[in-house]
Enzyme design. Structure first.
Site, PDB file in Angstrom:
ATOM      1  N   ASP A 140     -10.851   6.088   0.835  1.00 31.90           N
ATOM      2  CA  ASP A 140     -11.295   6.229   1.888  1.00 31.90           C
ATOM      3  C   ASP A 140     -12.761   7.511   2.172  1.00 31.90           C
ATOM      4  O   ASP A 140     -12.705   8.201   1.777  1.00 31.90           O
ATOM      5  CB  ASP A 140     -10.595   7.300   3.683  1.00 31.90           C
ATOM      6  CG  ASP A 140     -10.646   7.015   4.650  1.00 31.90           C
ATOM      7  OD1 ASP A 140     -12.197   7.553   4.850  1.00 31.90           O
ATOM      8  OD2 ASP A 140      -9.550   7.070   5.761  1.00 31.90           O
ATOM      9  N   GLU A 187      -5.853   6.358  -0.754  1.00 31.43           N
ATOM     10  CA  GLU A 187      -6.736   6.987   1.152  1.00 31.43           C
ATOM     11  C   GLU A 187      -6.865   8.158   0.804  1.00 31.43           C
ATOM     12  O   GLU A 187      -6.960   8.785   1.787  1.00 31.43           O
ATOM     13  CB  GLU A 187      -5.143   6.192   2.463  1.00 31.43           C
ATOM     14  CG  GLU A 187      -3.747   6.772   2.379  1.00 31.43           C
ATOM     15  CD  GLU A 187      -3.545   5.854   3.490  1.00 31.43           C
ATOM     16  OE1 GLU A 187      -3.549   6.470   4.745  1.00 31.43           O
ATOM     17  OE2 GLU A 187      -2.993   4.386   3.365  1.00 31.43           O
ATOM     18  N   GLU A 239       0.744  -1.047  -0.229  1.00 31.49           N
ATOM     19  CA  GLU A 239       0.164  -0.199   0.137  1.00 31.49           C
ATOM     20  C   GLU A 239       0.665   1.310   0.178  1.00 31.49           C
ATOM     21  O   GLU A 239       1.510   1.141   0.969  1.00 31.49           O
ATOM     22  CB  GLU A 239      -0.953   0.094   1.638  1.00 31.49           C
ATOM     23  CG  GLU A 239      -1.505   1.603   1.269  1.00 31.49           C
ATOM     24  CD  GLU A 239      -2.363   0.770   2.593  1.00 31.49           C
ATOM     25  OE1 GLU A 239      -3.041   2.150   3.188  1.00 31.49           O
ATOM     26  OE2 GLU A 239      -2.945   0.157   2.789  1.00 31.49           O
ATOM     27  N   HIS A 243     -10.284   2.370   2.718  1.00 31.33           N
ATOM     28  CA  HIS A 243      -9.592   2.436   3.492  1.00 31.33           C
ATOM     29  C   HIS A 243     -10.381   3.477   4.323  1.00 31.33           C
ATOM     30  O   HIS A 243     -11.522   4.041   4.840  1.00 31.33           O
ATOM     31  CB  HIS A 243      -8.664   3.805   2.935  1.00 31.33           C
ATOM     32  CG  HIS A 243      -7.142   3.874   4.517  1.00 31.33           C
ATOM     33  ND1 HIS A 243      -7.481   5.156   5.288  1.00 31.33           N
ATOM     34  CD2 HIS A 243      -5.940   3.693   4.777  1.00 31.33           C
ATOM     35  CE1 HIS A 243      -6.956   5.927   5.543  1.00 31.33           C
ATOM     36  NE2 HIS A 243      -5.686   4.410   5.532  1.00 31.33           N
TER      37      HIS A 243
END
Length: 381
Positions: free
Chosen positions: A257, A235, A209, A284
Site C-alpha cells: 500500500d 496490505e 487476498e 492496495h
C-alpha cells in the site's frame, strides 16, 4: 530550494493528507494514514517534519533514509505510513520542480494504461449481482469482494456455503470475460483457508487476498501449497524485509500500500524484489486521491504490475468520496476498465486546497469496528 512548512489535514471519510511547502512556492501533497489511527499518524508526521524543515526537498532518497533509519526504533504501520505520505509529497515536489510526472523520474512509463478494479461488499448473495452490475456500468472489468464476515475458527457448512454462494453470484454476473477477486481480510484461520480455497477453484477467481493474518505469515506457505487459486497479500506488510518471507513462501501477487509501505521510494523497491520471484504487483488502495495518484506512478513505471485497486464508491466513503478533494478529475476517468497515463508534473493530481482546509475544520473520528463471535470472544481481522 528549502522546505519551509509541513501541514496535515484530517478529512472525511477516514483520510489524512499532508502538504509540504517550499520557499519558492512549490507544494507537494501526500496521504499518510493508518485507517482508524489517523490522529496517531498525524503526530508522527509532525515529528518527522522536524527532519525536513530547512532541507532541500529534492534529496528524496536521503530524506527517506533519515526518516526510516535515523532513530533506534523503526518500522511498524504508524511510522511507515507517516514516512509514506511525506515521501509522496517529496516526489510530488520533485516532479513539479523538474516539470515531469513522477513515473518519468522513475525511469519512464512501461505502459500507456493500467487496469483497475472496484470493490463490492458482497456480504449477502442477493446483493452481489446488483453490486457487480454497478461496477460494470461504471466501466470496470474486475471487482473484489469480501469472502465472508465473521468466521468461526473452524467454519460450519453454512459458513462455507455462504462463501461459495457469494462467489458464484459474482461469477454469474461478471461472465467469463471479467474477473473477481476474494478478500479474506485475515478473517480465516489457516485451517479454514486450506479447507475453503480449493472449493473456490471452479469459479476461477483472479486471486484470494490475505488468507491469514499478517502475524501468521509463517503459515502462508502451507496455504499456498494447498491452493489451486493464486494467493495475494501485502496490505499490512511495510517493507522489503517483511515481503521477503511471503515471496519465498510462494505468493502469486504482492499488494503493498503506497500510504503504508514507506511510499513511492519503498514500494518501487518492493516491486523490484517481487520481480525476482516472478510475482506481479497489485498496489492496495482503498484510500483517497493522493494515495491513488501515487499508486499510479508506480503502476506506470513497474514492469511487473498487474492491476490497481481504487476506492470510488466504496462503502467507507459515505461522508466524502474519491473525487471530492480533486479539482481536475480527468486523471481518474475510467476508459474501458483502465486509467490512462497521467502526464501532469509530480503526482499529477490537483488537490482542492480550499475543500481540504474546510474538511479539516471538522475532521473525522473513524475507527475500525470491533467484531465479536456469538460467544462474546473477539473476532480478528
Amino acid at each position: 530550494m528549502k522546505i519551509t512548512r509541513v501541514e496535515t489535514f484530517l478529512v472525511a471519510p477516514r483520510w489524512l493528507f499532508c502538504r509540504v511547502e517550499t520557499d519558492d512556492g512549490l507544494v507537494g501533497w501526500g496521504e499518510p494514514v493508518v485507517e482508524g489511527r489517523a490522529s496517531t499518524v498525524r503526530t508522527a508526521v509532525h515529528e518527522l517534519a522536524e527532519l525536513l524543515i530547512g532541507e532541500d526537498p529534492l534529496r528524496v532518497e536521503d530524506h527517506w533514509q533519515r526518516m526510516t533509519k535515523g532513530s533506534f526504533y523503526r518500522g511498524g504501520p504508524v511510522l511507515s505510513s507517516a514516512v509514506a505520505g511525506l515521501d509522496q509529497a517529496l516526489w510530488d515536489i520533485a516532479g513539479k520542480a523538474l516539470n515531469a510526472p513522477v513515473h518519468q523520474l522513475l525511469g519512464g512509463p512501461v505502459r500507456d494504461r493500467v487496469r483497475v478494479y472496484g470493490w463490492i461488499a458482497g456480504d449477502e448473495p442477493a446483493e452481489v449481482a446488483d453490486a457487480v452490475a454497478a461496477q460494470v456500468e461504471a466501466g470496470l472489468t474486475a471487482v473484489k469482494m469480501n469472502a465472508a464476515g465473521r468466521m468461526s475458527r473452524l467454519a460450519s457448512v453454512a459458513e462455507i456455503d455462504g462463501v461459495l454462494e457469494r462467489l458464484a453470484a459474482a461469477r454469474e454476473a461478471l461472465g467469463p470475460h471479467r474477473d473477481v477477486a476474494l478478500d479474506f481480510h485475515g478473517r480465516f484461520t489457516a485451517a479454514n483457508a486450506r479447507r475453503i480455497i480449493p472449493l473456490l477453484a471452479d469459479a476461477r477467481p483472479m486471486f484470494v487476498e490475505e488468507p491469514v493474518l499478517p502475524e501468521y505469515s509463517h503459515l502462508i506457505g502451507d496455504v499456498v501449497r494447498a491452493s489451486p487459486v493464486p494467493i495475494a497479500c501485502g496490505e499490512r506488510l511495510y517493507s522489503r524485509g517483511e515481503f521477503l518471507p511471503v515471496l519465498q513462501a510462494g505468493i502469486a501477487v504482492a499488494q503493498p500500500d503506497l500510504s503504508h509501505a514507506g511510499g513511492i521510494s519503498e514500494v518501487r523497491r518492493i516491486g523490484s524484489l517481487a520481480e525476482t520471484f516472478d510475482v506481479p504487483l497489485a498496489p492496495h488502495c482503498p484510500l483517497g486521491p493522493i494515495s491513488l495518484a501515487a499508486s499510479l506512478q508506480i503502476a506506470f513505471s513497474t514492469p511487473n504490475f498487474l492491476i490497481q485497486e481504487q476506492s470510488l464508491g466504496i462503502h467507507y466513503n459515505a461522508e466524502a468520496d474519491l473525487l471530492d478533494y480533486v479539482l481536475d478529475r480527468e486523471m481518474f476517468r475510467f476508459v474501458d476498465g483502465h486509467l490512462l497515463r497521467p502526464t501532469g508534473p509530480g503526482l499529477g493530481v490537483t488537490i482542492d486546497e480550499a475543500a481540504v482546509r474546510k474538511a479539516d475544520e471538522t475532521g473525522h473520528d473513524w475507527h475500525s469496528p470491533i467484531w465479536r463471535h456469538d460467544d462474546g470472544s473477539l473476532a480478528e481481522w
